[in-house]
Design an enzyme around this catalytic site. Structure first.
Site, PDB file in Angstrom:
ATOM      1  N   ARG A   1       0.822  -1.235   0.000  1.00  0.00           N
ATOM      2  CA  ARG A   1       0.000   0.000   0.000  1.00  0.00           C
ATOM      3  C   ARG A   1       0.852   1.281   0.000  1.00  0.00           C
ATOM      4  O   ARG A   1       0.396   2.330   0.471  1.00  0.00           O
ATOM      5  CB  ARG A   1      -0.962   0.035   1.196  1.00  0.00           C
ATOM      6  CG  ARG A   1      -2.085  -0.978   1.088  1.00  0.00           C
ATOM      7  CD  ARG A   1      -3.213  -0.633   2.063  1.00  0.00           C
ATOM      8  NE  ARG A   1      -4.161  -1.725   2.174  1.00  0.00           N
ATOM      9  CZ  ARG A   1      -5.187  -1.938   1.340  1.00  0.00           C
ATOM     10  NH1 ARG A   1      -5.414  -1.080   0.374  1.00  0.00           N
ATOM     11  NH2 ARG A   1      -5.989  -2.968   1.489  1.00  0.00           N
TER      12      ARG A   1
ATOM     13  N   ARG B   1      -2.824   6.618   0.553  1.00  0.00           N
ATOM     14  CA  ARG B   1      -3.202   7.795   1.322  1.00  0.00           C
ATOM     15  C   ARG B   1      -2.116   8.376   2.226  1.00  0.00           C
ATOM     16  O   ARG B   1      -2.263   9.492   2.713  1.00  0.00           O
ATOM     17  CB  ARG B   1      -4.467   7.497   2.142  1.00  0.00           C
ATOM     18  CG  ARG B   1      -5.723   7.613   1.296  1.00  0.00           C
ATOM     19  CD  ARG B   1      -6.949   7.447   2.146  1.00  0.00           C
ATOM     20  NE  ARG B   1      -7.179   6.036   2.455  1.00  0.00           N
ATOM     21  CZ  ARG B   1      -8.074   5.604   3.338  1.00  0.00           C
ATOM     22  NH1 ARG B   1      -8.782   6.473   4.035  1.00  0.00           N
ATOM     23  NH2 ARG B   1      -8.238   4.322   3.540  1.00  0.00           N
TER      24      ARG B   1
ATOM     25  N   ARG C   1      -6.208  11.766  -6.007  1.00  0.00           N
ATOM     26  CA  ARG C   1      -7.472  11.143  -5.615  1.00  0.00           C
ATOM     27  C   ARG C   1      -8.596  12.191  -5.559  1.00  0.00           C
ATOM     28  O   ARG C   1      -9.727  11.934  -5.988  1.00  0.00           O
ATOM     29  CB  ARG C   1      -7.261  10.465  -4.256  1.00  0.00           C
ATOM     30  CG  ARG C   1      -8.484   9.918  -3.577  1.00  0.00           C
ATOM     31  CD  ARG C   1      -8.999   8.660  -4.268  1.00  0.00           C
ATOM     32  NE  ARG C   1     -10.317   8.359  -3.769  1.00  0.00           N
ATOM     33  CZ  ARG C   1     -10.566   7.642  -2.685  1.00  0.00           C
ATOM     34  NH1 ARG C   1      -9.575   7.072  -2.033  1.00  0.00           N
ATOM     35  NH2 ARG C   1     -11.791   7.432  -2.263  1.00  0.00           N
TER      36      ARG C   1
ATOM     37  N   TYR D   1     -14.988 -12.582  -0.964  1.00  0.00           N
ATOM     38  CA  TYR D   1     -15.711 -11.364  -1.321  1.00  0.00           C
ATOM     39  C   TYR D   1     -16.890 -11.641  -2.248  1.00  0.00           C
ATOM     40  O   TYR D   1     -17.948 -11.035  -2.127  1.00  0.00           O
ATOM     41  CB  TYR D   1     -14.765 -10.351  -1.986  1.00  0.00           C
ATOM     42  CG  TYR D   1     -13.878  -9.628  -1.010  1.00  0.00           C
ATOM     43  CD1 TYR D   1     -14.406  -8.633  -0.187  1.00  0.00           C
ATOM     44  CD2 TYR D   1     -12.531  -9.928  -0.896  1.00  0.00           C
ATOM     45  CE1 TYR D   1     -13.593  -7.954   0.720  1.00  0.00           C
ATOM     46  CE2 TYR D   1     -11.709  -9.258   0.005  1.00  0.00           C
ATOM     47  CZ  TYR D   1     -12.247  -8.279   0.812  1.00  0.00           C
ATOM     48  OH  TYR D   1     -11.454  -7.614   1.710  1.00  0.00           O
TER      49      TYR D   1
END
Lengths: 346, 346
Positions: free
Chosen positions: A25, A29, A38, A151
């Site tokens: 990751r 962010r 974003r 999922y």
């Protein structure tokens, strides 16, 4: 030719001048530069689906943090969507599927993913590969079949995925049918990523830890191995990493997978893992992501301690899980720099 | 004198006629009889706080499912509330604290819990003990200090508890101060439960799995041992169970705890756990709760397989986690009956 191929050499257990480092990751962010892109795009999925922007945020951590690898900005849920189950990403809640797999009809309504179902990822890889200009390797990835099934059946994230597990245990035949469809889709997907320029690929089995050892073998490992074998048959030189979070119980069997690198989470003791997995595989990981909340001194100490325990050969430094979005960029940078400055005493 | 003391004898590694069995969360939503009482009370916390109703639902699984132990119907969050942090239970979301622990002032505003802060639990135990009329033992319980800290700092449930972990790593001294306050509160609480009639006690370290092995030792195990020692000093004959979900890495050290029983989750291999923990401790667990979604044949097979692996001595049959609320009552009953009917071949 890659200017920095430390990652690929470490993955093959070859001697390296220093341990390579990247972070799961890393494109995300924690970087203000990511948040700016974003904000322009609006939502996460649009960002994933727009190759120019996916390329931009993929390269950001190479420029800003100095990592030894880029990993294509994407999501493991590309595959369910490419198989016929579109999803939404609900802010601070996570993924949500309008349609899930439950009945035989549901199974018949989905298909094996192939090009152009995931064209935007392939385009993003091609573009990124070009823009990276061989500075560092580019990693491609996919979710491992069990995690993807979880999922597709649950329809969202979950602490226990009990709906998905119930379905697997009561609809055994359908479960294996779905795992097979996901496996074939993932083989297509990863091969196309490699053809587009991915130098290495990683399978993320994020929910591995919720299966019992016996079920992990039946529902997860079998299909992971199938993917590894298919990739190796066509691309024997492309390293494969398998990261099964929480599957501490499967480490010994993982030593037998036809892959090159095993990812460790921060719960897994390094020396014990090395012993269980064997010396043929390189290991990736495994600093507790929460260590990056600490003061600088602690970050340096813990990172160096980890490097010493792994030793100089067959290690790719990383966190034991994706970096948390509220970690300060400077702390992430300190982790990266600590690895890059570290010298093993021989 | 207890009419059925199988649980207590198994906890002490004594020979038993058959393996005792109960289920974590047995008093709960799987029983229509529980849902009826719950509907009368309205919310979960009122039920916990009303001794007559808590007593009624505690005894239900003894009557309806035939388990070998009752466990007092309560919640691990009784202790944060008794220390000065009240919580709400938000339907399908979980616990939520209006105030959390962050600053020194927050730490100063909470206190060590003692009677009458948790009087309603003590009253419920006394009443249940009387109503049970010595049919089976009554188990008391508390959350382990790290898990309780996690809620008090995070303020709610979480997948990573990264806020709580960040606080622990950056406010090391305050973290240990809070853990000490929780530990002393828990010692008071468990001693009062035993005085009120609890025949055995269990510590639940539900979030153990998010700490690294090193941090688990520092922030969790140390305080668990402190609690065990304090209980044993006053009540040497009352068995103590420690269930640290996900703390597979701590099993070897758990063998040294001053407790009697170690709970295993369904990821932990039985034979390996026995070897790591040693023969001095009894083991509790560890059927995958999802097995109870299966057909009857599978439930019987998997339960018997588990019983054989644990063997006839030093085993308390249970699930590897709390039973999921949507399991059918008849399936739970089948699990209980399979254990009760099983005969070990010697």
């Amino acid at each position: 030719m890659l200017k920095n191929d430390l990652l690929l050499r470490a993955a093959k257990n070859q001697t390296v001048e220093r341990t390579p480092v990247w972070m799961m990751r890393q494109a995300g962010r924690i970087l203000p530069e990511y948040r700016a892109v974003r904000a322009k795009m609006g939502d996460f999925i649009s960002l994933v689906k727009t190759p120019e922007f996916a390329c931009e945020v993929t390269i950001q951590p190479v420029d800003i943090l100095g990592v030894d690898a880029a990993i294509i900005f994407s999501d493991i849920l590309v595959i369910p969507e490419a198989m016929g189950l579109p999803y939404k990403m609900i802010e601070s809640k996570g993924p949500w599927f309008e349609k899930t797999v439950e009945t035989k009809e549901d199974l018949n309504s989905i298909h094996i993913a192939h090009l152009p179902n995931y064209q935007y990822v392939i385009d993003a890889i091609k573009l990124t590969k070009k823009e990276l200009n061989n500075r560092v390797p580019l990693i491609g990835f996919a979710g491992a079949p069990f995690t993807i099934l979880a999922y597709m059946v649950e329809g969202s994230g979950s602490k226990t995925f009990s709906k998905a597990k119930k379905w697997m245990f009561t609809q055994n035949q359908e479960a294996h049918q779905l795992l097979e469809l996901i496996t074939l889709s993932t083989i297509n997907y990863l091969k196309d990523q490699i053809k587009a320029g991915a130098d290495m690929v990683q399978l993320f089995d994020s929910w591995a830890g919720i299966l019992s050892p016996q079920h992990y073998q039946e529902f997860a490992m079998f299909y992971i191995q199938k993917i590894c074998l298919a990739i190796k048959a066509e691309f024997p030189d492309v390293p494969i990493t398998v990261f099964a979070k929480g599957a501490f119980f499967a480490r010994e069997n993982m030593g037998n997978l036809s892959c090159d690198v095993i990812g460790l989470d921060w719960n897994m003791d390094i020396k014990e893992s090395r012993k269980l997995i064997g010396k043929n595989k390189a290991l990736q990981g495994n600093l507790d992501p929460c260590v990056l909340y600490s003061d600088d001194k602690t970050i340096i100490e813990e990172t160096e301690k980890m490097l010493k325990e792994f030793g100089p050969v067959g290690h790719i430094a990383n966190l034991g899980h994706g970096i948390y979005p509220d970690i300060e960029k400077e702390k992430a940078k300190l982790f990266i720099e600590t690895v890059k400055n570290f010298k093993h005493t021989l």
